[in-house]
Design a protein around this motif. Structure first.
Motif, PDB file in Angstrom:
ATOM      1  N   ILE A 165       0.861  -1.185   0.000  1.00 41.84           N
ATOM      2  CA  ILE A 165       0.000   0.000   0.000  1.00 41.84           C
ATOM      3  C   ILE A 165       0.896   1.234   0.000  1.00 41.84           C
ATOM      4  O   ILE A 165       1.764   1.369   0.860  1.00 41.84           O
ATOM      5  CB  ILE A 165      -0.911   0.011   1.240  1.00 41.84           C
ATOM      6  CG1 ILE A 165      -1.789  -1.244   1.262  1.00 41.84           C
ATOM      7  CG2 ILE A 165      -1.749   1.285   1.279  1.00 41.84           C
ATOM      8  CD1 ILE A 165      -2.481  -1.485   2.597  1.00 41.84           C
ATOM      9  N   ASN A 212      -1.314   8.412   6.264  1.00 43.69           N
ATOM     10  CA  ASN A 212      -1.350   7.256   7.158  1.00 43.69           C
ATOM     11  C   ASN A 212      -2.781   6.759   7.331  1.00 43.69           C
ATOM     12  O   ASN A 212      -3.020   5.551   7.426  1.00 43.69           O
ATOM     13  CB  ASN A 212      -0.734   7.610   8.514  1.00 43.69           C
ATOM     14  CG  ASN A 212      -0.616   6.421   9.414  1.00 43.69           C
ATOM     15  OD1 ASN A 212      -0.165   5.354   9.009  1.00 43.69           O
ATOM     16  ND2 ASN A 212      -1.014   6.591  10.662  1.00 43.69           N
ATOM     17  N   SER A 272       4.998   5.684   2.467  1.00 42.20           N
ATOM     18  CA  SER A 272       4.363   7.002   2.529  1.00 42.20           C
ATOM     19  C   SER A 272       4.881   7.976   1.477  1.00 42.20           C
ATOM     20  O   SER A 272       4.392   9.097   1.397  1.00 42.20           O
ATOM     21  CB  SER A 272       4.565   7.602   3.924  1.00 42.20           C
ATOM     22  OG  SER A 272       5.950   7.775   4.181  1.00 42.20           O
ATOM     23  N   ARG A 293      -3.586   4.648   4.260  1.00 39.44           N
ATOM     24  CA  ARG A 293      -2.842   3.376   4.302  1.00 39.44           C
ATOM     25  C   ARG A 293      -3.500   2.409   5.280  1.00 39.44           C
ATOM     26  O   ARG A 293      -3.729   1.240   4.962  1.00 39.44           O
ATOM     27  CB  ARG A 293      -1.378   3.609   4.701  1.00 39.44           C
ATOM     28  CG  ARG A 293      -0.541   4.261   3.641  1.00 39.44           C
ATOM     29  CD  ARG A 293       0.953   4.207   3.958  1.00 39.44           C
ATOM     30  NE  ARG A 293       1.307   4.646   5.291  1.00 39.44           N
ATOM     31  CZ  ARG A 293       1.578   5.912   5.620  1.00 39.44           C
ATOM     32  NH1 ARG A 293       1.515   6.874   4.712  1.00 39.44           N
ATOM     33  NH2 ARG A 293       1.920   6.221   6.865  1.00 39.44           N
ATOM     34  N   LYS A 311       3.944  -1.084   3.567  1.00 40.72           N
ATOM     35  CA  LYS A 311       3.267   0.194   3.365  1.00 40.72           C
ATOM     36  C   LYS A 311       4.326   1.269   3.225  1.00 40.72           C
ATOM     37  O   LYS A 311       5.328   1.239   3.935  1.00 40.72           O
ATOM     38  CB  LYS A 311       2.340   0.514   4.534  1.00 40.72           C
ATOM     39  CG  LYS A 311       1.206  -0.486   4.719  1.00 40.72           C
ATOM     40  CD  LYS A 311       0.336  -0.143   5.896  1.00 40.72           C
ATOM     41  CE  LYS A 311       0.995  -0.636   7.166  1.00 40.72           C
ATOM     42  NZ  LYS A 311       0.161  -0.479   8.357  1.00 40.72           N
ATOM     43  N   ASP A 362       0.685   5.367  -0.031  1.00 45.66           N
ATOM     44  CA  ASP A 362      -0.114   6.590   0.085  1.00 45.66           C
ATOM     45  C   ASP A 362       0.569   7.486   1.098  1.00 45.66           C
ATOM     46  O   ASP A 362       1.072   6.988   2.112  1.00 45.66           O
ATOM     47  CB  ASP A 362      -1.543   6.263   0.537  1.00 45.66           C
ATOM     48  CG  ASP A 362      -2.512   7.380   0.227  1.00 45.66           C
ATOM     49  OD1 ASP A 362      -2.379   8.468   0.842  1.00 45.66           O
ATOM     50  OD2 ASP A 362      -3.387   7.183  -0.624  1.00 45.66           O
TER      51      ASP A 362
END
Length: 131
Positions: free
Chosen positions: A16, A21, A43, A24, A41, A18
């Motif tokens: 993921i 937060n 950011s 995500r 994940k 993005d």
């Protein structure tokens, strides 16, 4: 195509990406696809590319507007690294030009923010060919 038993039972690895937060965590919490496992994940675009190489995911949800490297460039780089990767862009940028550019770079579809749990899961099922 023949698939060995070990590969057939291996979870589908999802990453993921993005800058939010909240998004995500929401994608991770809301996805309900059997056999789909969130392995990482990120950011921002730099972190996304580094983790992509390290974790080798099969599926990626990708935001467009991110710091350092935007989602369009990340899509292109990920597809160059792993041509079979499945990428669903998840973005608030809903204009056709952005969606078309992402698809031209190798994304396999576009999901607009905000989205419902059902829309997310339907988009993931479609991406995996299970819709």
């Amino acid at each position: 195509m023949l698939v060995c038993a070990a590969e057939a039972s291996r979870p589908i690895r999802m990453m993921i990406v993005d800058d939010s937060n909240v998004i995500r965590r929401r994608i991770e919490r809301c996805q309900r696809i059997d056999g789909l496992e969130v392995v990482g994940k990120a950011s921002n675009g730099v972190e996304a590319l580094s983790l992509f190489v390290e974790l080798d995911p099969d599926v990626v949800t990708m935001d467009i507007t991110m710091p350092q490297i935007d989602g369009i460039e990340c899509v292109e780089r990920k597809v160059n690294l792993k041509p079979g990767v499945l990428i669903r862009v998840v973005s608030a940028l809903a204009d056709k030009a952005t969606a078309v550019e992402a698809m031209e770079k190798g994304a396999n579809g576009f999901l607009n923010k905000p989205f419902s749990d059902r829309q997310l899961n339907d988009a993931l099922l479609e991406l995996l060919g299970r819709a």
